[in-house]
Design a protein around this motif. Structure first.
Motif, PDB file in Angstrom:
ATOM      1  N   TYR A 111      89.852  45.654  33.098  1.00 33.89           N
ATOM      2  CA  TYR A 111      88.892  45.452  32.024  1.00 33.89           C
ATOM      3  C   TYR A 111      87.771  44.600  32.622  1.00 33.89           C
TER       4      TYR A 111
ATOM      5  N   SER B  16      89.970  41.515  34.284  1.00 38.62           N
ATOM      6  CA  SER B  16      91.396  41.298  34.102  1.00 38.62           C
ATOM      7  C   SER B  16      92.103  42.618  34.336  1.00 38.62           C
TER       8      SER B  16
ATOM      9  N   MET C 170      96.601  46.426  31.327  1.00 37.97           N
ATOM     10  CA  MET C 170      98.028  46.452  31.103  1.00 37.97           C
ATOM     11  C   MET C 170      98.400  47.623  30.206  1.00 37.97           C
ATOM     12  N   TYR C 171      99.329  48.440  30.673  1.00 32.37           N
ATOM     13  CA  TYR C 171      99.764  49.548  29.829  1.00 32.37           C
ATOM     14  C   TYR C 171     100.626  49.052  28.687  1.00 32.37           C
ATOM     15  N   SER C 172     101.246  47.906  28.883  1.00 32.64           N
ATOM     16  CA  SER C 172     102.000  47.296  27.793  1.00 32.64           C
ATOM     17  C   SER C 172     101.833  45.800  27.904  1.00 32.64           C
ATOM     18  N   GLY C 173     101.891  45.119  26.807  1.00 29.51           N
ATOM     19  CA  GLY C 173     101.656  43.685  26.811  1.00 29.51           C
ATOM     20  C   GLY C 173     102.703  42.915  27.582  1.00 29.51           C
ATOM     21  N   GLY C 174     102.282  41.779  28.106  1.00 33.05           N
ATOM     22  CA  GLY C 174     103.231  40.885  28.725  1.00 33.05           C
ATOM     23  C   GLY C 174     103.034  40.676  30.205  1.00 33.05           C
ATOM     24  N   GLY C 175     102.137  41.390  30.828  1.00 31.42           N
ATOM     25  CA  GLY C 175     101.926  41.224  32.258  1.00 31.42           C
ATOM     26  C   GLY C 175     100.930  40.120  32.563  1.00 31.42           C
ATOM     27  N   ALA C 176     100.727  39.896  33.866  1.00 32.19           N
ATOM     28  CA  ALA C 176      99.764  38.883  34.307  1.00 32.19           C
ATOM     29  C   ALA C 176      98.363  39.459  34.171  1.00 32.19           C
ATOM     30  N   ASP C 177      97.645  38.965  33.207  1.00 27.40           N
ATOM     31  CA  ASP C 177      96.318  39.527  32.945  1.00 27.40           C
ATOM     32  C   ASP C 177      95.269  38.450  32.730  1.00 27.40           C
ATOM     33  N   GLY C 178      95.442  37.333  33.425  1.00 25.79           N
ATOM     34  CA  GLY C 178      94.425  36.294  33.337  1.00 25.79           C
ATOM     35  C   GLY C 178      93.117  36.777  33.928  1.00 25.79           C
ATOM     36  N   LEU C 179      92.022  36.197  33.477  1.00 28.59           N
ATOM     37  CA  LEU C 179      90.709  36.585  33.955  1.00 28.59           C
ATOM     38  C   LEU C 179      90.425  36.010  35.338  1.00 28.59           C
TER      39      LEU C 179
END
Lengths: 118, 115
Positions: free
Chosen positions: A32, A94, A97-106
């Motif tokens: 993103y 970021s 993520m295909y599903s929530g809960g992964g490492a997606d910090g900016l």
């Protein structure tokens, strides 16, 4: 891992002139893309974001950005700047993520200081 | 809706002292992030929580920094002992269900000065 490069640390522009702030990114996964603005001594405010779909994204305050996948760029533009646009602008990515809960910090770039000259 | 709350707003400490920052995310946001923004640079992610579990702390200097998120709501970030280079703004952010596409909301930050 992702990285973001904002080539211009400072961009001086005359009032009512157009401006483009450049952003390039690198990532091994889909991302993103975001642009944030930070006024002096204030927090980060979201200008716009690209998630999917149309590559031209419109944001607040008359700003827009275009996602170019082949050039891995997400440049920010405004057709006519105002003195109140003077601020620091940050490009960020970021991981998608295909599903929530992964490492997606900016991951942020170093910022571009937009200076509007009267 | 209420935003991300952070306190204190400002803090000045001497090097080698300890300091703690507090963050209360937006209600219902399961994911919480701490960032460090040194003057003239973009924010750098320190740690990400999903509920009360750590998802990513790869950039947290664990010899002096620690963070916790008890009960999956409020979070505290601690520095002990502080160094001069820790002078920065510490930003807290939260997001819904760990998906950036839903958006990240940032707090106003805590400005730390180490002298």
């Amino acid at each position: 891992a992702q990285s973001v490069t904002q080539l211009d640390s400072q961009v001086p522009v005359f009032e009512e002139a157009p401006v483009e702030l450049r952003c390039n990114y690198s990532s091994s996964v889909s991302v993103y893309l975001f642009w944030y603005v930070q006024y002096p001594n204030q927090g980060l405010q979201l200008l716009l974001k690209y998630l999917s779909g149309s590559t031209l994204v419109k944001g607040i305050n008359g700003f827009e950005a275009e996602f170019n996948k082949s050039q891995t760029s997400f440049h920010l533009r405004k057709p006519s700047v105002h003195i109140s646009d003077t601020a620091e602008y940050f490009c960020a990515v970021s991981a998608f993520m295909y599903s929530g809960g992964g490492a997606d910090g900016l991951t942020f770039g170093k910022g571009t200081h937009l200076i509007i000259q009267p | 809706e209420a935003g991300v709350a952070q306190s204190p707003r400002y803090k000045i400490i001497e090097k080698r002292q300890s300091v703690a920052f507090w963050c209360n995310p937006i209600s219902g946001h399961a994911t919480l992030y701490w960032y460090q923004q040194i003057l003239g640079q973009g924010p750098k992610l320190l740690i990400q929580f999903q509920n009360n579990g750590v998802v990513d702390d790869s950039q947290l200097p664990k010899d002096r920094f620690s963070a916790e998120r008890l009960k999956g709501v409020d979070s505290t970030l601690k520095i002990q002992p502080a160094k001069l280079e820790d002078s920065a703004v510490y930003l807290c952010a939260s997001s819904l269900r760990g998906r950036g596409g839903y958006g990240y909301t940032f707090g106003s930050g805590t400005r730390l000065t180490v002298v």
